[in-house]
Motif scaffolding. Structure first.
Motif, PDB file in Angstrom:
ATOM      1  N   GLN A   1       0.841  -1.194   0.000  1.00 26.85           N
ATOM      2  CA  GLN A   1       0.000   0.000   0.000  1.00 26.85           C
ATOM      3  C   GLN A   1       0.878   1.246   0.000  1.00 26.85           C
ATOM      4  OE1 GLN A   1      -2.942  -0.082   3.067  1.00 26.85           O
ATOM      5  NE2 GLN A   1      -3.618   2.014   2.738  1.00 26.85           N
ATOM      6  N   ASN A   2       0.662   2.110  -0.967  1.00 29.73           N
ATOM      7  CA  ASN A   2       1.364   3.388  -1.034  1.00 29.73           C
ATOM      8  C   ASN A   2       0.505   4.442  -0.351  1.00 29.73           C
ATOM      9  OD1 ASN A   2       2.314   6.015  -2.024  1.00 29.73           O
ATOM     10  ND2 ASN A   2       3.613   4.805  -3.391  1.00 29.73           N
ATOM     11  N   THR A   3       1.006   4.995   0.739  1.00 27.49           N
ATOM     12  CA  THR A   3       0.204   5.935   1.522  1.00 27.49           C
ATOM     13  C   THR A   3       0.114   7.313   0.864  1.00 27.49           C
ATOM     14  OG1 THR A   3       2.147   6.556   2.830  1.00 27.49           O
ATOM     15  CG2 THR A   3       0.783   4.748   3.652  1.00 27.49           C
ATOM     16  N   GLN A   4       0.928   7.566  -0.171  1.00 25.42           N
ATOM     17  CA  GLN A   4       0.854   8.853  -0.865  1.00 25.42           C
ATOM     18  C   GLN A   4      -0.175   8.803  -1.989  1.00 25.42           C
ATOM     19  OE1 GLN A   4       2.519  11.599   0.204  1.00 25.42           O
ATOM     20  NE2 GLN A   4       3.215  10.314   1.903  1.00 25.42           N
ATOM     21  N   THR A   5      -0.045   7.796  -2.862  1.00 25.30           N
ATOM     22  CA  THR A   5      -0.988   7.662  -3.981  1.00 25.30           C
ATOM     23  C   THR A   5      -2.243   6.893  -3.585  1.00 25.30           C
ATOM     24  OG1 THR A   5       0.054   5.610  -4.742  1.00 25.30           O
ATOM     25  CG2 THR A   5       0.953   7.693  -5.587  1.00 25.30           C
ATOM     26  N   GLU A   6      -2.209   6.212  -2.430  1.00 17.83           N
ATOM     27  CA  GLU A   6      -3.313   5.399  -1.930  1.00 17.83           C
ATOM     28  C   GLU A   6      -3.627   4.222  -2.842  1.00 17.83           C
ATOM     29  OE1 GLU A   6      -6.722   7.658  -0.815  1.00 17.83           O
ATOM     30  OE2 GLU A   6      -5.602   9.032   0.467  1.00 17.83           O
ATOM     31  N   ASP A   7      -2.619   3.766  -3.591  1.00 19.93           N
ATOM     32  CA  ASP A   7      -2.761   2.567  -4.409  1.00 19.93           C
ATOM     33  C   ASP A   7      -2.517   1.338  -3.543  1.00 19.93           C
ATOM     34  OD1 ASP A   7      -3.309   3.923  -6.759  1.00 19.93           O
ATOM     35  OD2 ASP A   7      -1.195   4.127  -7.290  1.00 19.93           O
ATOM     36  N   ILE A   8      -3.314   0.303  -3.777  1.00 18.83           N
ATOM     37  CA  ILE A   8      -3.188  -0.952  -3.034  1.00 18.83           C
ATOM     38  C   ILE A   8      -3.076  -2.094  -4.026  1.00 18.83           C
ATOM     39  CG2 ILE A   8      -4.297  -2.533  -1.413  1.00 18.83           C
ATOM     40  CD1 ILE A   8      -5.688  -0.180  -0.142  1.00 18.83           C
ATOM     41  N   ILE A   9      -2.056  -2.915  -3.828  1.00 15.76           N
ATOM     42  CA  ILE A   9      -1.874  -4.135  -4.611  1.00 15.76           C
ATOM     43  C   ILE A   9      -1.872  -5.306  -3.633  1.00 15.76           C
ATOM     44  CG2 ILE A   9      -0.322  -5.434  -6.111  1.00 15.76           C
ATOM     45  CD1 ILE A   9       0.683  -2.794  -7.208  1.00 15.76           C
ATOM     46  N   MET A  10      -2.727  -6.298  -3.905  1.00 12.07           N
ATOM     47  CA  MET A  10      -2.888  -7.392  -2.962  1.00 12.07           C
ATOM     48  C   MET A  10      -3.082  -8.704  -3.711  1.00 12.07           C
ATOM     49  SD  MET A  10      -5.491  -7.667   0.294  1.00 12.07           S
ATOM     50  CE  MET A  10      -6.951  -7.738  -0.720  1.00 12.07           C
ATOM     51  N   THR A  11      -2.488  -9.745  -3.191  1.00  9.70           N
ATOM     52  CA  THR A  11      -2.750 -11.104  -3.675  1.00  9.70           C
ATOM     53  C   THR A  11      -3.422 -11.871  -2.546  1.00  9.70           C
ATOM     54  OG1 THR A  11      -0.551 -11.881  -2.976  1.00  9.70           O
ATOM     55  CG2 THR A  11      -0.780 -11.076  -5.234  1.00  9.70           C
ATOM     56  N   LEU A  12      -4.554 -12.468  -2.862  1.00  9.81           N
ATOM     57  CA  LEU A  12      -5.329 -13.154  -1.835  1.00  9.81           C
ATOM     58  C   LEU A  12      -6.077 -14.324  -2.460  1.00  9.81           C
ATOM     59  CD1 LEU A  12      -6.182 -12.954   1.194  1.00  9.81           C
ATOM     60  CD2 LEU A  12      -8.193 -11.710   0.411  1.00  9.81           C
ATOM     61  N   PRO A  13      -5.470 -15.535  -2.492  1.00 12.44           N
ATOM     62  CA  PRO A  13      -4.108 -15.826  -2.046  1.00 12.44           C
ATOM     63  C   PRO A  13      -3.173 -15.947  -3.252  1.00 12.44           C
ATOM     64  CG  PRO A  13      -5.325 -17.854  -2.250  1.00 12.44           C
ATOM     65  CD  PRO A  13      -6.234 -16.756  -2.759  1.00 12.44           C
ATOM     66  N   ALA A  14      -1.924 -16.378  -2.968  1.00 17.18           N
ATOM     67  CA  ALA A  14      -0.967 -16.750  -4.001  1.00 17.18           C
ATOM     68  C   ALA A  14      -0.471 -18.161  -3.694  1.00 17.18           C
ATOM     69  CB  ALA A  14       0.201 -15.769  -4.041  1.00 17.18           C
ATOM     70  N   LEU A  15      -0.417 -18.979  -4.724  1.00 22.16           N
ATOM     71  CA  LEU A  15      -0.016 -20.378  -4.570  1.00 22.16           C
ATOM     72  C   LEU A  15       1.337 -20.602  -5.228  1.00 22.16           C
ATOM     73  CD1 LEU A  15      -0.569 -23.459  -4.006  1.00 22.16           C
ATOM     74  CD2 LEU A  15      -1.671 -23.505  -6.257  1.00 22.16           C
TER      75      LEU A  15
END
Length: 899
Positions: A419-433
């Motif tokens: 999570q970038n607190t400046q641009t507020e972009d979030i990248i998440m893997t849920l889940p990764a195998l």
């Protein structure tokens, strides 16, 4: 008559009728003289049939058997039915007449579960009572105070009376310790094993109970050891000065367990924008020996409020962790004013670690830090500048399992979050195998040796799957986030081998086959309605397949420059590791389609439907690249300053010095140039590895035009040097101290996403201000101040310097030049101070600055933090009792910036 031991009972001597002769007259006169008193004799046991008087002899008389009449009154049985052990330094006196045993000077008495030590002990075994008190030394000073211990309860009074039968006691000026509490009472009455009544008592956590820094004075107390202390009117006294702080009654829970449930008293504060407040009030739940829960809340009169749930859990030899959930509803100013605002922020932190001994074939770990991007900047209960300055929040939860098969295999499931607190972009893997099968050598010989090109051929199988999310802070865990999710899987089969060439060269070759599956692709075409190219998402299974080939060749060259054993620098050793790598990836143009760029339909473009795929996209052009790299290390042999050592000392001059570049044979000289810039990186340490230096530079062989674009012309042919330095950087970190390497890390700041040092200040978590630099230090002796000022003052310092040079477009400027410093010092044995600050030479201004002061007040702690500059300027003052049992007795005053 016989003389017996002092513990025997009394009897009277009775004589037979005498004959009238001279001998008998003299004899009777002698016995009449001494017979008027009482003499000691042996106790006669009751016989079923007494011996006849006529058959008694003089020997039997001497045994003190009364043959005239037996005592029909049974002797009184004493209560002391157990074994009594005692000793004393000066004497142990037994008074059989008064039934007393007196022990004097370093006296000790042991009976059943009672242990008593004192200057004087008097045991009355007829009344089943014991008295213990002090004695005077040669100077007339009372010494050797009693120490009374029964089972697990212990008390040190001035004097004590105790009845063994009733278990009651009367104790004067008793001193006892229950957990963290020290209790002193003028008079104590012990009713039984479980109840005490105290009069004129004081309660404190100070070490010196006779001269405490503070105490709670109360007229009466009911005390149940190990359970509770209930008091009447209780008043707080500080430095023997009564304060107006008083309660009509007091309750102090006692428990043999590590913690007990209880109310957490809130602290009062005020804010210019939120009004008055009660902060950090709540309840602590000691749910079990394995986990607990703390619920805290804040409330401001303008409507702002906050809730926090904190839990720690652990099972020995299995796992441990903690969870923090924080939510805040923030309202600034009042509705209708121009500065009015309202927002909700939250933060979730979870850390979990598993003991590898519990199951070596599987592991589970978690490190989660996620929530609102502005949490650490806006929180009303955080003053962590190090976390504020960090721009990234990250999380990872992973489970790994190893299968004992042949060949071996393993699988892992992970969930990641960036999570970038400046641009507020979030990248998440849920889940990764992730799954893999160990290397298989299909051509290895029967003897198991793997030598040569063929026998070293091996292959693997790897599989990777992702459920991928890319969203904004405002859409986190909302339906749109799940609608935009991408799901994919990639299977990889690498085949490789390695072998020797001409003994000194190591060669290797490999090829990789990949198959990628996705659930979403794109389609592009010109939209007449919009007047532009329209990109649509196509849901459905699709796949593409790629392969590549690479080979490498490398060696190691050693060189030593000897200067002579009589020189200070005897030799320098240079180790070079050059390598060359060639890789080829063919064009996969079949996965590309044409689309119209305008309404005429004459201008077309190419795109791949796998554009922006989570595993990348197939390449359109073939790649034909050769790479060059050279790594170097430099080490010196110097004469040791210790003349007794015969071997020279080895010093590392450069840990690494690396050069990397590559050439693309398929470069067209227009959009793609052949040579890539030369990347230089290196690092080393100085002063016993206390100073770390890292440096890097980028050297471009091509020139640029007036617009700053690279052109297909070497810089040296354009009137410049061989290489054009486009960027360079150097960083220095130096930590030194005169009190060893035991400096504490700023772990909470690092967990929040900040640094683990205090260059950006220490973390101030306002819901727990009891953390102290003195917490783990041993109690100081009285003469430590004299010793302190006769020696060096403990201190530590951390320096960080960063310099960045930029010359991409001939600007040739220093883009960054800053120095940061943090100093901590034990000003006195009880005072600690610290400062973190810095200076930006480019912006010509002072960077983040924090002042820290802390005072050890024995059983109290006082701390003051001050950040004077910037939008995050604030100060915080705290004073409170160190003891966890009385942690609610504190005063916290702070000023938080309007963020």
């Amino acid at each position: 008559m016989t003389c017996q031991k002092t513990s025997h009972n009394f009897t009277k001597i009775v004589f037979k009728p005498l004959h009238t002769n001279l001998f008998n007259i003299v004899l009777i006169s002698f016995f009449l003289t001494i017979g008027c008193g009482k003499l000691y004799s042996q106790e006669i046991k009751n016989q079923k049939k007494p011996l006849p008087a006529g058959k008694q002899t003089d020997k039997q008389v001497n045994i003190a058997t009364d043959t005239i009449k037996l005592d029909t009154v049974k002797p009184k049985k004493t209560f002391l039915d157990g074994k009594v052990r005692y000793k004393a330094k000066d004497y142990a006196k037994i008074d059989q007449k008064n039934k007393l045993i007196t022990l004097y000077n370093e006296a000790e008495l042991y009976y059943k579960d009672v242990e008593l030590k004192s200057g004087i002990i008097i045991l009355n075994y007829e009344k089943d009572e014991v008295y213990a008190g002090r004695i005077k030394d040669s100077a007339g000073v009372l010494v050797q105070y009693p120490n009374f211990k029964q089972a697990e309860n212990e008390v040190q009074p001035d004097s004590i009376r105790f009845n063994f039968k009733t278990q009651r006691a009367l104790i004067y000026n008793s001193r006892t310790k229950q957990g963290e509490l020290n209790i002193k009472a003028a008079v104590t009455k012990k009713e039984n094993d479980s109840t005490y009544f105290l009069k004129g008592a004081r309660i404190t956590t100070a070490t010196d109970i006779d001269n405490p820094e503070y105490y709670f004075r109360t007229s009466k107390i009911k005390f149940v050891p190990g359970k509770k202390i209930v008091t009447g009117l209780t008043q707080m006294v500080i430095a023997d000065v009564p304060t107006p702080l008083a309660l009509p009654y007091g309750f102090f829970p006692l428990s043999k367990e590590k913690s007990v449930s209880g109310i957490i008293v809130p602290s009062y504060n005020d804010s210019n924008t939120r009004g008055f407040s009660l902060q950090n009030g709540g309840y602590y739940f000691a749910l079990s020996d394995n986990y607990d829960l703390t619920v805290l809340g804040d409330y401001y009169t303008n409507g702002s409020y906050a809730m926090r749930f904190e839990s720690a859990y652990a099972t020995r030899y299995k796992y441990r962790g903690n969870v923090n959930i924080r939510f805040e509803n923030l309202i600034n100013s009042e509705r209708g004013y121009p500065d009015y605002s309202k927002e909700n922020i939250y933060n979730i932190q979870w850390s979990h670690s598993k003991d590898t001994k519990s199951n070596p074939n599987s592991t589970f770990s978690a490190s989660v830090n996620m929530g609102s991007s502005k949490y650490f900047k806006r929180s009303i209960n955080q003053a962590n500048i190090g976390s504020n300055l960090n721009n990234t929040l990250s999380s990872s939860i992973s489970y790994n399992k190893t299968f004992n098969t042949i060949p071996g295999s393993r699988i892992s499931l992970t969930a990641t979050h960036q999570q970038n607190t400046q641009t507020e972009d979030i990248i998440m893997t849920l889940p990764a195998l992730q799954g893999s099968i160990d290397r298989i050598y299909p051509f290895v010989g029967k003897n198991g040796t793997k030598k040569g090109l063929i026998k070293n051929i091996n292959l693997q199988y790897n599989v990777s799957g992702k459920n991928y999310f890319k969203t904004k802070d405002s859409l986190f865990f909302k339906p749109q986030m799940f609608n935009d999710a991408q799901l994919g899987m990639q299977q990889t089969i690498p085949i490789s081998t390695n072998f020797k060439i001409f003994k000194y060269f190591s060669a290797g070759a490999s090829t990789t086959y990949q198959e990628t599956w996705v659930n979403k692709t794109v389609a592009k075409d010109y939209s007449a309605e919009k007047g532009e190219v329209d990109t649509k998402t196509v849901n459905g299974f699709d796949a593409f397949r790629t392969y590549n080939f690479s080979t490498n060749l490398g060696t190691t060259i050693y060189g030593t420059f000897n200067f002579g054993e009589d020189k200070k620098i005897q030799a320098i050793r240079h180790v070079m590791r050059p390598s060359i790598t060639y890789s080829y990836t063919p064009s996969f143009e079949r996965y590309y389609d044409n689309y119209t760029l305008d309404a005429s339909g004459r201008i077309t473009g190419q795109y791949t439907r796998f554009e922006n795929s989570i595993f990348g996209q197939p390449s359109k052009d073939n790649s034909n690249i050769v790479g060059f790299s050279l790594s170097n290390t430099f080490e010196a042999k110097v004469r040791d300053q210790d003349s007794t050592k015969t071997e020279p000392k080895k010093i590392m001059l450069l840990n690494n010095l690396n050069f990397n570049t590559s050439y693309n044979f398929n470069a067209d000289g227009k959009t793609v140039l052949g040579w890539s810039p030369v990347l230089i990186s290196g690092g080393t340490q100085f002063f016993d590895n206390k100073l770390n230096m890292n440096f890097g530079a980028t050297l471009d062989p091509y020139a640029i035009d007036n617009s700053g674009t690279r052109i297909n012309k070497y810089n040296i042919d354009n009137g410049g040097s061989l290489f054009r330095m486009t960027s360079a950087n150097v960083t220095l970190n130096y930590s030194f101290s005169n009190k060893g390497d035991n400096k504490e890390k700023n772990s909470q700041s690092q967990r929040n996403g900040g640094r683990n040092d205090d260059l950006f200040g220490t973390n101030t978590d306002l819901n727990d201000s009891r953390n102290s630099q003195f917490a783990n230090e041993p109690d100081r002796e009285e003469d430590v101040i004299t010793e302190f000022f006769n020696s060096k003052i403990p201190w530590d310092m951390t320096l960080a310097y960063s310099l960045t040079y930029q010359n991409v477009n001939r600007e040739s400027k220093i883009s960054g030049n800053s120095l940061m410093v943090s100093v901590n010092m034990d000003i006195t044995p009880k005072w600690k101070g610290g400062v973190s600050t810095g200076y930006d030479f480019v912006q010509q201004g002072v960077t983040f600055t924090q002042f820290r002061f802390e005072r050890d007040l024995l059983s109290w702690r006082m701390a003051f933090n001050y950040q004077p500059l910037g939008t995050n300027s604030n100060w915080n003052f705290f004073i409170g009792i160190k003891s966890g049992m009385l942690s609610d007795i504190k005063w916290n005053k702070r000023s938080v910036s309007n963020r």
